[in-house]
Scaffold this active site. Sequence first.
Site, mmCIF file in Angstrom:
data_model
loop_
_atom_site.group_PDB
_atom_site.id
_atom_site.type_symbol
_atom_site.label_atom_id
_atom_site.label_comp_id
_atom_site.label_asym_id
_atom_site.label_seq_id
_atom_site.Cartn_x
_atom_site.Cartn_y
_atom_site.Cartn_z
ATOM 1 N N ALA A 98 40.265 65.278 49.259
ATOM 2 C CA ALA A 98 39.814 63.887 49.229
ATOM 3 C C ALA A 98 38.632 63.779 50.180
ATOM 4 O O ALA A 98 38.495 64.579 51.113
ATOM 5 C CB ALA A 98 40.940 62.982 49.702
ATOM 6 N N GLU A 137 46.824 68.458 54.585
ATOM 7 C CA GLU A 137 46.926 67.030 54.921
ATOM 8 C C GLU A 137 47.570 66.793 56.283
ATOM 9 O O GLU A 137 47.180 65.867 56.999
ATOM 10 C CB GLU A 137 47.725 66.279 53.832
ATOM 11 C CG GLU A 137 46.919 65.957 52.580
ATOM 12 C CD GLU A 137 46.821 67.099 51.570
ATOM 13 O OE1 GLU A 137 47.179 68.238 51.918
ATOM 14 O OE2 GLU A 137 46.379 66.838 50.442
ATOM 15 N N GLY A 173 43.445 67.295 48.222
ATOM 16 C CA GLY A 173 43.330 66.677 46.892
ATOM 17 C C GLY A 173 42.737 67.618 45.849
ATOM 18 O O GLY A 173 43.024 67.483 44.659
ATOM 19 N N GLU A 183 45.557 69.637 44.754
ATOM 20 C CA GLU A 183 46.416 68.743 43.956
ATOM 21 C C GLU A 183 45.860 68.592 42.536
ATOM 22 O O GLU A 183 46.608 68.564 41.558
ATOM 23 C CB GLU A 183 46.541 67.381 44.650
ATOM 24 C CG GLU A 183 47.297 67.488 45.963
ATOM 25 C CD GLU A 183 47.465 66.149 46.665
ATOM 26 O OE1 GLU A 183 46.455 65.592 47.139
ATOM 27 O OE2 GLU A 183 48.603 65.659 46.731
HETATM 28 N N1 DAK Z 1 35.469 65.319 52.599
HETATM 29 C C1 DAK Z 1 34.193 64.987 52.943
HETATM 30 N N2 DAK Z 1 33.240 65.884 53.242
HETATM 31 C C2 DAK Z 1 33.597 67.177 53.212
HETATM 32 C C3 DAK Z 1 34.898 67.610 52.875
HETATM 33 C C4 DAK Z 1 35.869 66.598 52.552
HETATM 34 N N3 DAK Z 1 37.118 66.897 52.194
HETATM 35 N N4 DAK Z 1 34.958 68.948 52.946
HETATM 36 C C5 DAK Z 1 33.699 69.343 53.311
HETATM 37 N N5 DAK Z 1 32.897 68.292 53.465
HETATM 38 C C6 DAK Z 1 31.485 68.293 53.848
HETATM 39 C C7 DAK Z 1 31.335 68.698 55.319
HETATM 40 O O1 DAK Z 1 31.531 67.581 56.150
HETATM 41 C C8 DAK Z 1 29.890 69.184 55.329
HETATM 42 O O2 DAK Z 1 29.042 68.079 55.323
HETATM 43 P P1 DAK Z 1 27.726 68.045 56.285
HETATM 44 O O3 DAK Z 1 28.221 68.245 57.648
HETATM 45 O O4 DAK Z 1 26.891 69.205 55.777
HETATM 46 O O5 DAK Z 1 27.121 66.719 56.015
HETATM 47 C C9 DAK Z 1 29.754 69.854 53.989
HETATM 48 O O6 DAK Z 1 30.804 69.331 53.157
HETATM 49 C C10 DAK Z 1 29.941 71.365 54.058
HETATM 50 O O7 DAK Z 1 31.161 71.620 54.703
HETATM 51 P P2 DAK Z 1 31.268 72.594 55.986
HETATM 52 O O8 DAK Z 1 30.015 72.639 56.735
HETATM 53 O O9 DAK Z 1 32.506 72.208 56.713
HETATM 54 O O10 DAK Z 1 31.487 74.001 55.259
HETATM 55 P P3 DAK Z 1 32.236 75.273 55.831
HETATM 56 O O11 DAK Z 1 31.943 76.382 54.891
HETATM 57 O O12 DAK Z 1 31.967 75.468 57.273
HETATM 58 O O13 DAK Z 1 33.788 74.925 55.704
HETATM 59 C C11 DAK Z 1 35.745 74.047 54.582
HETATM 60 C C12 DAK Z 1 34.352 74.731 54.415
HETATM 61 C C13 DAK Z 1 36.230 73.709 53.163
HETATM 62 C C14 DAK Z 1 36.691 75.011 55.240
HETATM 63 C C15 DAK Z 1 35.568 72.783 55.466
HETATM 64 O O14 DAK Z 1 34.504 71.994 54.913
HETATM 65 C C16 DAK Z 1 36.808 71.941 55.495
HETATM 66 O O15 DAK Z 1 37.757 72.268 56.209
HETATM 67 N N6 DAK Z 1 36.783 70.844 54.746
HETATM 68 C C17 DAK Z 1 37.842 69.874 54.749
HETATM 69 C C18 DAK Z 1 39.051 70.403 54.021
HETATM 70 C C19 DAK Z 1 40.146 69.367 54.067
HETATM 71 O O16 DAK Z 1 40.787 69.191 55.081
HETATM 72 N N7 DAK Z 1 40.204 68.618 52.997
HETATM 73 C C20 DAK Z 1 40.975 67.372 52.957
HETATM 74 C C21 DAK Z 1 42.376 67.718 52.753
HETATM 75 S S1 DAK Z 1 43.339 66.266 52.916
HETATM 76 C C22 DAK Z 1 45.497 59.851 49.905
HETATM 77 C C23 DAK Z 1 45.701 60.679 48.875
HETATM 78 C C24 DAK Z 1 45.286 61.970 48.977
HETATM 79 C C25 DAK Z 1 44.659 62.414 50.113
HETATM 80 C C26 DAK Z 1 44.467 61.569 51.149
HETATM 81 C C27 DAK Z 1 44.879 60.275 51.076
HETATM 82 N N8 DAK Z 1 45.933 58.497 49.857
HETATM 83 C C28 DAK Z 1 46.700 58.096 48.728
HETATM 84 C C29 DAK Z 1 45.576 57.584 50.889
HETATM 85 C C30 DAK Z 1 44.210 63.770 50.179
HETATM 86 C C31 DAK Z 1 43.881 64.273 51.362
HETATM 87 C C32 DAK Z 1 43.213 65.539 51.415
HETATM 88 O O17 DAK Z 1 42.644 66.040 50.477
#
Ligand code: DAK
Length: 261
Positions: free
Chosen positions: A66, A135, A112, A115
């Site tokens: 997400a 998450e 997400g 998912e």
């Molecule tokens: N959201 C927004 N931006 C993201 C992102 C994300 N999930 N993942 C990456 N980006 C952005 C980074 O901020 C970065 O942007 P800039 O800084 O260049 O502006 C760009 O993409 C490149 O990412 P990185 O520089 O971090 O790239 P790396 O190769 O160093 O790392 C990575 C890749 C995938 C390991 C890292 O980006 C990372 O850890 N990303 C986040 C992964 C994550 O935690 N995803 C979210 C999981 S929680 C809900 C329902 C569902 C959900 C939530 C609420 N409700 C019903 C309320 C679901 C939640 C989730 O999905």
Amino acid sequence: MTYENILFERTDGIAVITMNRPRALNALNAATIGELNAVVDAIAADSSIRAVIITGAGEKAFVAGADISEINTVTSALQGTQLSESLHAVFFKMAELPQVVIAAINGFALGGGFELALACDIRLASENAQVGLPEVTLGLVPGWGGALRLQRLVGTGMAKYLVLSGERIKAAEALRLGLVEKVYPAEELLGAAHALARTITKNAPLATALAKRLINRGAEMSLRDAVAYETGIFGQLCTTADCKEGTTAFLEKRPAVWQGE
Ligand code: DAK
């Protein structure tokens, strides 16, 4: 129809949905979820589409979750619930599609994003793919059915391991654990997804659609209820023109020509 965050192409009965926000590693924001909903509706209304492939733009990510910057702005339980329900509805529509939906996981499929892959029928991954549900590292639980689909896919213990640890799993390990069905070198992934789509679409359309439904619905029933449901579907298929054609073609040693009836 064109979309801002999704590429949608249809060729020879195979639709390809490419999640296309590479600057945010294809993270799912509300606008993208709305577009995915519209694309799934378009597929449901188009019987010329026989199979669907979902992948991510760029070489790094399928979908990195997400959009964390959007989640950060959620201020009420109602808003969070609505966000959760919006994608649940899309995922259940995907499950109801008669077409097979194949996830081609070409990099990170986290939160997400994983998912979304778990809501697909079959998951193929590139060797550089990584999957996980991080998450809990953000103070959340998976909100789009990920923990529960994972539990049904690989069992309670492994679901708890993955959800509570938030660990990222590399493709080879994901294959061993049954989180993905096959792994390919990155440059071969989309070709493999197309080949699988073509293999499936060569089979009888009603049979493949009902096989998908049988397995989806059966997973929610006791074995006794599920085999009763199977019996109904089997009986229904025995009366179709395609069953007659398939069995006749076998006996006549020729390829079957399906009518989807
Ligand atoms: N959201 C927004 N931006 C993201 C992102 C994300 N999930 N993942 C990456 N980006 C952005 C980074 O901020 C970065 O942007 P800039 O800084 O260049 O502006 C760009 O993409 C490149 O990412 P990185 O520089 O971090 O790239 P790396 O190769 O160093 O790392 C990575 C890749 C995938 C390991 C890292 O980006 C990372 O850890 N990303 C986040 C992964 C994550 O935690 N995803 C979210 C999981 S929680 C809900 C329902 C569902 C959900 C939530 C609420 N409700 C019903 C309320 C679901 C939640 C989730 O999905």
